[in-house]
Every structure is written in structure tokens, then in C-alpha cells.
Design an enzyme around this catalytic site. Structure first.
Site, short mmCIF file in Angstrom:
data_model
loop_
_atom_site.label_atom_id
_atom_site.label_comp_id
_atom_site.label_asym_id
_atom_site.label_seq_id
_atom_site.Cartn_x
_atom_site.Cartn_y
_atom_site.Cartn_z
N HIS A 167 0.81 -1.21 0.00
CA HIS A 167 0.00 0.00 0.00
C HIS A 167 0.85 1.27 0.00
CE1 HIS A 167 -3.21 -2.88 0.72
NE2 HIS A 167 -3.91 -2.01 0.02
N CYS A 174 -10.10 -1.99 -10.22
CA CYS A 174 -9.55 -0.86 -9.46
C CYS A 174 -8.15 -1.16 -8.91
CB CYS A 174 -10.49 -0.47 -8.33
SG CYS A 174 -10.83 -1.81 -7.18
N ASP A 219 -4.67 -7.81 -5.15
CA ASP A 219 -4.82 -8.99 -4.32
C ASP A 219 -5.06 -10.24 -5.15
OD1 ASP A 219 -4.40 -8.40 -1.58
OD2 ASP A 219 -6.15 -7.09 -1.67
N ARG A 263 2.22 -9.99 -1.42
CA ARG A 263 2.48 -8.76 -2.16
C ARG A 263 3.47 -7.84 -1.47
NH1 ARG A 263 -3.47 -5.81 -2.02
NH2 ARG A 263 -2.45 -3.80 -2.16
N GLU A 301 -11.21 -10.50 -5.71
CA GLU A 301 -9.77 -10.54 -5.44
C GLU A 301 -9.30 -11.84 -4.81
OE1 GLU A 301 -8.92 -7.00 -3.13
OE2 GLU A 301 -10.59 -7.34 -1.77
N ARG A 350 -15.68 1.53 -0.31
CA ARG A 350 -15.41 0.17 0.13
C ARG A 350 -15.46 0.13 1.66
NH1 ARG A 350 -9.83 -2.53 -1.62
NH2 ARG A 350 -8.97 -1.22 0.00
C1 PEP Z 1 -6.71 -4.63 -4.99
O1 PEP Z 1 -6.50 -5.58 -4.25
O2 PEP Z 1 -6.45 -4.64 -6.20
C2 PEP Z 1 -7.30 -3.39 -4.46
C3 PEP Z 1 -7.67 -2.42 -5.24
O3 PEP Z 1 -7.38 -3.28 -3.11
P1 PEP Z 1 -6.15 -2.95 -2.14
O4 PEP Z 1 -4.96 -2.64 -2.99
O5 PEP Z 1 -6.55 -1.81 -1.28
O6 PEP Z 1 -6.00 -4.21 -1.37
MG MG Z 2 -7.36 -5.61 -2.27
#
Ligand code: PEP
Ligand code: MG
Length: 753
Positions: free
Chosen positions: A360, A673, A626, A636, A602, A503
């Protein structure tokens, strides 16, 4: 055995001079294995040979001179086979190579083991003995374990050597990391050291002994006061004999030997933090080696005490810090909170020794539009201190103290990049339509930064993902319903009559709330997203109530559920959303709009239940970050496997294509997204698959709009057909990069226009 090993490795890490460290180590191993000779050879990939660096047993005049080619001799054989070799009489082995200068004529038995770090042979450690005999299993296990433990340390030294070479020879040397956020930066490195963990301290010398001494005395004084206060506060609350621990700590601090040893190290030129580390770690190893369980336990105490003193030392030093202009932040692991801490300090780029491309923190860096390089490796942080650097976020290259030629080259590239951004900015207010008329909705990923203003829209036609957990992370207790209503209202109002997908809380994984700690061995496979909120309806209901209340009079709210892995979770969440809806409706005379409800795709399990899920919800949004992690079983955030994390892996592309086909069959709205949407190649492939809503950070919207406006849907489909036929990610990457160059879009995936 284990204690001896730990002692040898610790002594090795604590000796800053390489030759001395290697020399001591071979002597220690020779003694521990009661053998006649121990030697270490380090690999030189430019010369394609192993160089004899240290030996206790071979002629000292050959150290630093004798080398053995990668395919020569027994040492070369260990390197080629990448496994230990144990021979009773080496002189008769067909691969034995006679090197008269090392004087090993009387050494018969030979055992060598490779030192391997991340699949690369860094060197060979060998033991030899006069008596012709096979080394036994325990001896072999000892050497193999030692080599594995030394590998990380030697990898550090390797990087250290690279750094010093790049400094002295002024040639084109760079450190290679994994590119995580595109862009270029020229600036000054600022290292953020881990807080209050002696293990995270890199050894440093200081030329101001007086200052270091006074820092140390100050920290000891403060630690003593802390202990006194703690002990007083605990009086009556815990038994008397437990209180003794504070007394014992104080005693340890006052003990002449501990303090004296540290001040001695400072007098030898070590910084206060380094001196503390050297002395405390030495004690810890000694205590841990003792048979008596009570004394062994004291190792924990002394470590704890050391960390307490370190905390105060760091408080002192951090209050004196000056942040450089054009700052490039370097840290062991750059986290979202670390970024938030430095965001307003003229930050230009980030370098994270650990971490991965889809953490993140990296997503935030991309959203803010500055380059990031991760998984740089186990390089001591201190080597980055106070240097100028060039950061190439396209290739993952870091140039430390660059020479004039590199600076000129990159100044030119930075200029070209700025020109490109200006060109791209021209399309901000134009629609995202391909040359043959296919229209794509570009939406905003919001929530990563607390600020939100009109200019951040950058032509977005709504919000495709509002990560509500981020404002939660920036507080020190759960926000009230009223407070949440205010946040959500601001967001909904800023996109009047345009969809805003909020979300529900996606905490867990690498998103921790300081006031709701979740400690797990496997956080990404654990209590995360909807799993947490369904277990805590009181948190979920308050959040959903706040969203619904904020939406009164607006009507553009859509609610999205993260980390869904089964249909029950969707049923349970919908039931709670309905409950919140009826509660809010009963509390107001105004009309409460029923929001659309969607889920994130995801977790791989849902790919096989799309039809059933489509009957329950209004939309799907694919979280490719994810999805990649879970499909490929690659954490990740783990630097060690970061090269395996690849959204262009054929399996991920086929899964994405399958999701799009199923969504079309079920006539359900579909968007994506994850970070793939903001990659020029990714956006092309997704558009061709049928994703007509792509959500990304503000900074990337003009770039992707430019890409869409400069291709035809038909071209994108041809590119997709070809990509889906490849068997490896490399083939996909190479093909996509070539296609982007052909389309005149290469400037978006490499430095320069
Ligand atoms: C994803 O997993 O692609 C997503 C958009 O959510 P996050 O990156 O916040 O886990
Ligand atoms: Mg995610």
C-alpha cells in the site's frame, strides 16, 4: 553447536573491516571443527573466478592473490554444483587443481560448501585436514548452516563493495532494485532508521565523540527515570517480587561494566547507537549460551533494556534532524504511515530495502506521482546516508553520488518527462474514447491521501474505489458515526451525480489500525477485510449507517465489500446493510436512497462462483493487486518473492479475461480498481477484455486517457489475443513494450519521451 554458530556469525557482522571479519571467521571455524585449515573464497563475476580472501591454514601470502576460475578446481566444482562436496582425499580427485603458492600439499580431506544468496553463488567456504577422512554429518551440517547464515551478511558486503566502487571509480555503477512506481528523481537521500530496535541499527562511526557521549548519558538518565516512574506506577498493581525487575534493570544500567564498555566503544569512534548495539548484542549472545535457564532469560532483559536506551537516543537524534531539499526517503521498509510522516517534506522519491511492488505504500507513492524502488536488498541503511542520488523508477536503478555524465543524462530525461506530462495534461477534459469510438470510464481511486480537492479529479467521472480504511488508519481510536458522516459527505458531494464507490473497512494484511492490533503469522491469509467486519457488526453497522446518512440528499453512493471469498459472506453483509438502511430510514423523515452493492473480486474462489454472486449483487470490481497475490501465492509485501509477483503472469491474465467473459454473460457491471489499470499496457489489455470502467489514482488518469485516445479498440484486441497465447510473463512484457513503442507510447514505460 548452535551457540557457536551464532557467536561466529555475530562476531562476523560486528567487525566492520571485511578482511579482519573474514580472517576471524575462518580461525573460529577451524577451531570449532577442530580441523587444520578453513578458507573462504569470494566470487568475482567480472573476472569469473573465486578469490581466496582469508584462510587459517593456507599460506598467508596467497590471500587476495590466488584465484580459482569458476570452472576450475574443487572450489569451482562446489560453485558449479551449488552443493557441498566432501572428499576424503582431495589430491586424487580429477578436479583437484594444484596451486603451489597456497602450500596445501599435506592437506588431504576437503569439504567445501557454497554461500548462496537469492540463487547467486557469492563464495565458497572450505575446510581441509591432514588426515584423509570424510567429514562427518555434524561437521557438514555446521558448515552448511554457517554458509546459509553468512550469505545474507556477505550479500550486504557485496553491495557495500559495489557502493564504494561506484563512489571511487565514478563509473556507471548502480544499485538494482525492483521498479515499483514509474518516474525519475534527482535528489538527496534521507534515511529513516527503524525505531528502537537494536537489531535494525547499522554500525556507524562518528567524528564527534563528546556529542555521542553526552547523547548516551542523556539517554541513560531518561531510561533510569522511566524505570523509576514505571515501578512507582505499578506499586500495588503487581506483586512485589515482579516489581524487582525494574530494580534489576536499574541496577544493570548503573553497573559500571555495561556503561563503561559502551563509553569505551564511543571513545573508539563508534556512534552512541552503534556502541550500544555492539555491547548489548555481545552480552545477549553470552547470556543465551549459558545452560542455566534463569541466566538465559536475562538475555531478553538486557535486549529490552538496550532497546529502551536506544529509544531515548533516537528521540534525541531525531529532534536534531534536518531534512534535505529534494528528499528521497530510504527505509528498511517504507510503510503507509512512514510516507504520511514525510509526505510534506519536499519528498521526491522513495527507496525501500524490503517491500514489494504492490504494497500500500507503493500504491500511495504512485497516487502521489513519485518514483519508488523496492526490494533493493540487505544493504546497510547507513550507506545511503547524506548522499545525492538519481532514482530511475522505470528500471529500478539507483545511482549513488552520480558523476556529471549521469547527472546530465538524467537532467535531460527529467526535462523530457516534464514535457510529456504537459502534453498528456491537454486531454484532462476530453473523453476517454478510442480512435474507433469505444468509450471507457476512467474513475478515481481515492482515500489514500486525507486531502481531497477539485484538482485531484483530473477528468475522472466518479470514484471507483474509496479506501475507507485509510482515514481510520490516521487516527488513534475508532471514529464516531458522526465523524464518518462528515468524511463521507465531503467525498460524495465532490462528485455530485457521479458514482462514488465506497469500500467498507479493509483492515488486516498490511493495513493495521494502531488501536485495533491484529497479530498473525500470515496476515494476508488471515483476519482481513470482510472477515473482520462481519465478526464485528458494531464496527460494520456504524460505518454503513454513516455512509447511508451521508448519502441523504446525494444519492450517488455505492457500497463495495472487500476480500469476499464465499456467498455466505455476501448474504451476511447484505443483511447488515439492510438493517442499517431500515434503522436510518426510521430515524429521518428524508428519503434514504438504497445504494448499489458490489463486491471486490480478489480472492480466487469467487472466480468460480461469479454466476451465483452476480445474482446477489449489482457490480463486480476486480482488485488485481490482491487477485495476483492470491492466485500466484506470492505475498504482495515480501521482497524475497517480489520478482514472482507479476500481474502479467499468463494465469492472471487468463483469470481476468475469464472474469470479463462471465460478467458479460451475467450482464453485471464490471470494473477494475487495482494498479494494473494505471499501467499503459494493462489498461489496453483490460479494455480489450471488456473492462469499460477502470479506476486509478488521480495522477495516472491523464496518462491512461492519452493511451486510450491514441489506439483503436481493434488494435487493443489484437494485442490481447497475442498476449493470451504467451506462456510466460517475460514474453508478455516484451511483446507489450514493443507494441507500446510502435504505438508511440514508449515514453510511458521507460525514461525519456
Ligand atoms: C486490490 O487488491 O487490487 C485493491 C484495489 O485493493 P487494495 O490494494 O486496497 O488491497
Ligand atoms: Mg485488495
Amino acid at each position: 553447536m548452535l551457540t557457536t554458530l551464532r557467536r561466529i556469525v555475530l562476531a562476523f557482522t560486528q567487525e566492520p573491516e571485511l578482511n579482519k571479519a573474514l580472517g576471524n571467521m575462518v580461525a573460529d571455524v577451524k577451531q570449532a571443527l577442530k580441523t587444520d585449515c578453513c578458507s573462504i573464497y569470494l566470487a568475482d563475476y567480472q573476472q569469473q573466478h573465486f578469490l581466496l580472501m582469508a584462510s587459517d591454514g593456507l599460506a598467508q601470502a596467497s590471500l587476495g592473490h590466488t584465484s580459482i576460475g569458476f570452472s576450475e578446481g574443487l572450489v569451482g566444482l562446489v560453485g558449479q554444483r551449488e552443493e557441498p562436496i566432501n572428499i576424503a582425499n582431495a589430491q586424487f580427485h580429477p578436479r583437484f587443481k594444484h596451486a603451489p603458492e597456497v602450500k596445501e600439499e599435506d592437506l588431504n580431506a576437503f569439504m567445501g560448501t557454497p554461500i548462496i544468496h537469492q540463487r547467486k553463488v557469492l563464495g565458497i567456504i572450505s575446510v581441509q585436514q591432514r588426515q584423509s577422512r570424510q567429514f562427518n554429518e555434524n561437521e557438514e551440517a555446521f558448515l552448511v548452516t554457517l554458509a546459509a547464515q553468512l550469505a545474507v551478511v556477505i550479500a550486504n558486503i557485496e553491495s557495500k563493495e559495489i557502493l564504494s566502487r561506484s563512489k571511487h571509480q565514478q563509473n556507471r555503477q548502480f544499485i538494482q532494485g525492483v521498479p515499483a512506481s514509474p518516474g525519475l528523481a534527482i535528489g538527496n537521500l534521507y534515511v529513516s532508521y527503524p525505531k528502537a530496535q537494536l537489531s535494525g541499527i547499522s554500525l556507524r562511526k562518528s567524528d564527534n565523540k563528546e556529542q555521542q557521549l553526552s547523547l548516551f548519558y542523556g539517554a541513560v538518565r531518561q531510561t533510569r527515570d522511566d524505570l523509576m516512574n514505571m515501578s512507582e506506577r505499578m506499586q500495588g498493581a503487581i506483586p512485589e517480587d515482579t516489581l524487582d525487575i525494574f530494580e534489576m534493570y536499574r541496577h544493570m544500567l548503573e553497573s559500571a561494566s555495561l556503561g563503561e564498555e559502551i563509553t569505551e566503544k564511543i571513545a573508539q569512534g563508534w556512534s552512541a547507537e552503534s556502541a550500544l548495539k555492539l555491547v548489548i548484542e555481545q552480552y545477549v549472545v553470552q547470556f543465551e549460551a549459558v545452560d542455566d535457564a534463569y541466566i538465559r532469560e536475562r538475555a531478553t532483559d538486557i535486549k529490552d533494556l538496550g532497546n529502551r536506551v536506544l529509544y531515548h537516543l533516537q528521540q534525541e537524534t531525531s529532534s536534531r534532524v534536518h531534512f534535505p531539499e529534494q528528499m528521497i526517503l530510504v527505509a528498511e521498509e517504507v510503510t503507509v504511515s512512514l510516507l504520511a510522516e514525510y509526505q510534506d517534506k519536499s519528498l521526491k522519491a522513495i527507496v525501500s530495502l524490503q517491500g514489494s511492488t504492490s504494497s500500500h505504500a507503493v500504491i500511495l507513492a504512485r497516487a502521489l506521482g513519485f518514483p519508488a524502488i523496492v526490494a533493493v536488498g540487505n544493504i546497510p541503511l547507513s550507506l545511503f546516508s547524506d548522499k545525492q542520488a538519481v532514482i530511475d523508477g522505470y528500471s529500478g536503478e539507483i545511482y549513488l553520488s552520480p558523476d556529471e555524465a549521469i547527472l546530465n543524462e538524467y537532467c535531460h530525461l527529467v526535462k523530457e518527462e516534464q514535457e510529456l506530462q504537459q502534453i498528456v495534461a491537454q486531454v484532462v477534459n476530453l473523453p476517454a474514447v478510442t480512435q474507433d469510438g469505444r468509450s471507457i470510464e476512467l474513475l478515481l481511486n481515492a482515500g489514500l491521501s486525507t486531502e481531497f480537492n477539485e484538482s485531484m479529479k483530473n477528468g475522472a467521472v466518479g470514484i471507483g474505489l474509496y479506501r475507507t480504511e485509510i482515514p481510520f488508519m490516521e487516527r488513534n481510536c475508532f471514529p464516531s458515526e458522526q465523524e464518518q458522516i462528515c468524511w463521507y459527505k465531503t467525498v460524495l458531494e465532490s462528485f455530485q451525480r457521479q458514482p462514488v464507490v465506497m469500500r467498507t473497512l479493509d483492515i488486516g494484511g498490511d493495513k493495521a489500525l494502531s488501536y485495533f492490533p491484529i497479530k498473525e503469522d500470515n496476515p494476508f491469509l488471515g483476519w482481513r477485510g470482510i472477515r473482520v467486519t462481519l465478526d464485528h457488526p458494531e464496527i460494520f453497522l456504524v460505518q454503513v449507517r454513516a455512509m447511508l446518512a451521508a448519502n441523504i440528499g446525494q444519492g450517488n453512493l455505492e457500497i463495495m465489500l472487500p476480500m469476499v471469498s464465499s456467498l455466505n459472506e455476501v448474504d451476511d453483509a447484505i443483511r447488515l446493510i439492510n438493517q442499517a438502511y431500515y434503522e436510518i430510514s426510521n430515524e429521518t423523515t428524508q428519503t434514504v436512497a438504497k445504494p448499489k452493492i458490489g463486491i471486490m473480486i480478489e480472492v480466487p474462489s469467487v472466480i468460480f462462483q461469479l454466476k451465483e454472486l452476480a445474482e446477489k449483487v449489482d457490480f463486480f470490481s476486480v482488485g488485481s493487486n490482491d487477485l495476483t497475490q492470491y492466485l500466484l501465492a506470492v505475498d504482495r509485501n515480501n521482497a524475497r518473492v517480489s520478482v514472482l509477483y507479476d500481474t502479467y503472469h499468463p494465469a492472471v491474465l487468463r483469470a481476468l479475461n475469464h472474469i470479463a467473459e462471465q460478467a458479460q454473460l451475467s450482464l453485471i457491471e464490471l470494473s477494475l480498481c487495482g494498479e494494473l489499470a494505471s499501467d499503459p499496457g494493462g489498461a489496453l489489455l483490460l479494455m480489450a477484455m471488456g473492462y469499460d470502467k477502470l479506476s486509478m489514482s488521480s495522477h495516472n488518469i491523464p496518462k491512461i486517457k492519452w493511451v486510450i485516445r491514441n489506439v483503436s479498440y481493434e488494435q487493443s484486441q489484437q494485442i490481447l489475443t497475442q498476449c493470451l497465447m504467451y506462456n510466460t510473463s517475460d514474453e508478455v512484457h516484451n511483446y507489450l513494450n514493443d507494441q507500446l513503442e510502435l504505438l508511440g507510447l514508449g515514453g510511458f514505460v521507460r525514461a525519456g519521451k
